[in-house]
Scaffold this motif. Structure first.
Motif, PDB file in Angstrom:
ATOM      1  N   VAL A  28      21.258   9.344  -9.621  1.00 54.08           N
ATOM      2  CA  VAL A  28      21.390   8.407 -11.042  1.00 54.08           C
ATOM      3  C   VAL A  28      21.729   9.511 -11.942  1.00 54.08           C
TER       4      VAL A  28
ATOM      5  N   ASP B  60      22.557  11.323 -15.758  1.00 51.13           N
ATOM      6  CA  ASP B  60      22.161  11.243 -16.866  1.00 51.13           C
ATOM      7  C   ASP B  60      23.187  10.285 -17.572  1.00 51.13           C
ATOM      8  N   PHE B  61      22.717   9.309 -18.444  1.00 52.37           N
ATOM      9  CA  PHE B  61      23.796   8.530 -19.220  1.00 52.37           C
ATOM     10  C   PHE B  61      24.296   9.287 -20.364  1.00 52.37           C
TER      11      PHE B  61
ATOM     12  N   GLN C 142      19.861   9.443 -21.496  1.00 47.76           N
ATOM     13  CA  GLN C 142      18.793  10.340 -20.746  1.00 47.76           C
ATOM     14  C   GLN C 142      17.607   9.268 -20.188  1.00 47.76           C
TER      15      GLN C 142
ATOM     16  N   SER D  20      18.495   6.254 -18.229  1.00 45.72           N
ATOM     17  CA  SER D  20      18.842   6.549 -16.762  1.00 45.72           C
ATOM     18  C   SER D  20      17.395   7.079 -16.046  1.00 45.72           C
TER      19      SER D  20
ATOM     20  N   THR E 107      15.922   5.569 -12.571  1.00 44.70           N
ATOM     21  CA  THR E 107      15.414   6.302 -11.562  1.00 44.70           C
ATOM     22  C   THR E 107      14.121   6.297 -11.030  1.00 44.70           C
TER      23      THR E 107
ATOM     24  N   THR F 261      26.361   5.813 -12.553  1.00 49.09           N
ATOM     25  CA  THR F 261      26.673   6.718 -14.024  1.00 49.09           C
ATOM     26  C   THR F 261      26.861   5.631 -15.043  1.00 49.09           C
TER      27      THR F 261
ATOM     28  N   PHE G  19      27.163   0.652 -17.154  1.00 50.78           N
ATOM     29  CA  PHE G  19      26.958   1.529 -16.163  1.00 50.78           C
ATOM     30  C   PHE G  19      28.137   0.982 -15.049  1.00 50.78           C
TER      31      PHE G  19
ATOM     32  N   GLY H 299      17.310  -0.747 -19.194  1.00 53.55           N
ATOM     33  CA  GLY H 299      17.092   0.203 -18.034  1.00 53.55           C
ATOM     34  C   GLY H 299      16.569  -0.522 -16.926  1.00 53.55           C
TER      35      GLY H 299
END
Length: 442
Positions: A48, A50-51, A59, A62, A66, A108, A123, A150
């Protein structure tokens, strides 16, 4: 109302829920992980990234994804030190490099704000082996909902790969316990499924037990008792904070549980030395008695279609699990193993009934099919109780008391029995109840 987005060439479907607008991209490949009962799966390595965009918010989003995927037990997120690149959201990842790093899937993303200041999160989920995009979506919402974004992305990734419905965009209500074991203060508390945003629903001035979430609304029913008075079943609405006592029975009421549509409550009403199951229509407040025995019938739980009820009864000499039609007809025993059975809970998928089983001085959490066949014990210990299902029917949460002065903690186990882990709470906890997906409640 959410801001509407203009669809572009990659976007083929739109759905609106809870203030979040999602636009989906087509899927091409099929990367799957089979996680049914008896599966011998290994957690899937997934990266995964970091966005990008919007300070450190990408971050943080993401990081939510995770943590969720790792906690499911079905994924093994790669450590960032193994990442071969920081992939751009608008470019193709270096799939050979990600394959060498050990990733089978890659997520991503990007988090920005649109012209109105609303949060836009995007994403993409990639199959590293084939180099194809599995799915992708973008969500537009109030910036305060970033944690939910998220969770919703986590659900989309989880569902696409496992084929099982999501469970991350949910909440848990439980009994928070503090103080010495002989004089515990018990308060109803609510939190996101990952332990964030916890708050108290009661202040500890009454005894509270057996909270149960409505499958269809943001209502909680539970048993409450003021010292010197009979216990009463209450309902609290989480959106308005309104509370009401359900019925005005002269004797103790307990073990409330909502029907699948949230319009009725099944509960146990004590009458002398025995107890029977009653149904109450929340609109008319009319009640219907559905069992009539000289035993203790309690812990009712509806089937997902509302046509049947499973419950526990000691009518045969010890606690066992029985099933019946919702009108009380066709009552039959379905548990026949060694030991006693209690606290049955019907899976939202309808395929299993979870239960607590006591034998040889220990307590187990197990599942059986609705006809009582296929019994399997998922976890055992000194004291395990109160199973509650995730809305996808794949996980069961319960509380475990190790004995002594320590107090109970929440745990969850999946239906394969291979995934078991603690659920973070700030103090001792018991009696969990899992919400439906927040996007599906009204």
């Amino acid at each position: 109302m959410p801001v509407r987005l203009l669809a572009h060439a990659l976007m083929i479907a739109a759905c609106l829920f809870s203030g979040i607008l999602a636009l989906a991209t087509p899927s091409y490949a099929q990367l799957t992980l089979r996680v049914g009962p008896g599966s011998q799966f290994q957690p899937m390595p997934i990266a995964v990234a970091d966005f990008a965009g919007e300070g450190d918010l990408g971050q943080r989003v993401s990081g939510i994804i995770t943590g969720n995927l790792q906690r499911s037990g079905y994924f093994a997120p790669l450590d960032k030190s193994r990442f071969p690149e920081r992939p751009s959201f608008d470019a193709m990842p270096r799939f050979d490099a990600w394959k060498m790093a050990g990733a089978q899937a890659l997520v991503t993303g990007r988090v920005t704000r649109d012209s109105s200041g609303r949060l836009k999160a995007e994403f993409r989920l990639w199959d590293v082996a084939s180099g194809q995009q599995l799915t992708g979506q973008q969500y537009v919402t109030d910036p305060n909902f970033w944690r939910r974004v998220g969770h919703i992305i986590s659900d989309a990734v989880y569902t696409k790969i496992t084929g099982v419905g999501g469970f991350f965009d949910t909440r848990i209500v439980f009994v928070d316990e503090s103080g010495p074991k002989e004089n515990r203060r018990k308060r109803l508390a609510i939190m996101d499924q990952d332990g964030a945003n916890m708050r108290f629903l009661t202040q500890g001035d009454t005894l509270v037990v057996t909270p149960r979430y409505s499958p269809a609304t943001q209502d909680i029913t539970y048993m409450s008792q003021v010292e010197g008075q009979q216990p009463r079943v209450q309902v609290i609405n989480l959106e308005t904070g309104s509370r009401q006592v359900v019925g005005n029975f002269p004797d103790m009421t307990s073990s409330p549980r909502f029907s699948p549509d949230g319009q009725r409550i099944a509960m146990s009403l004590q009458q002398g030395g025995n107890a029977n199951i009653f149904l109450m229509d929340l609109g008319s407040r009319s009640t219907t008695r559905v069992t009539s025995t000289a035993a203790i019938d309690t812990s009712p739980s509806f089937s997902p279609d509302g046509r049947e009820i499973v419950f526990e009864s000691d009518r045969g000499g010890q606690q066992q699990i029985y099933a019946m039609n919702a009108d009380g007809s066709n009552q039959r025993r379905i548990s026949f193993g060694d030991g006693s059975y209690s606290q049955p809970a019907w899976s939202p998928r309808g395929d299993y009934i979870a239960f607590t089983k006591r034998r040889a001085g220990g307590f187990s959490i197990g599942i059986m099919k609705p006809d009582g066949s296929g019994e399997r014990i998922l976890t055992e210990g000194f004291h395990n109780e109160s199973p509650t299902w995730a809305p996808n029917g794949q996980y069961i949460m319960f509380f475990r008391d190790p004995g002594g002065q320590a107090g109970g903690k929440l745990y969850m186990v999946d239906i394969t029995g291979r995934v078991e882990l603690p659920v973070a709470t700030p103090s001792f906890a018991s009696d969990p109840t899992w919400s439906p997906l927040l996007s599906e409640t009204r």
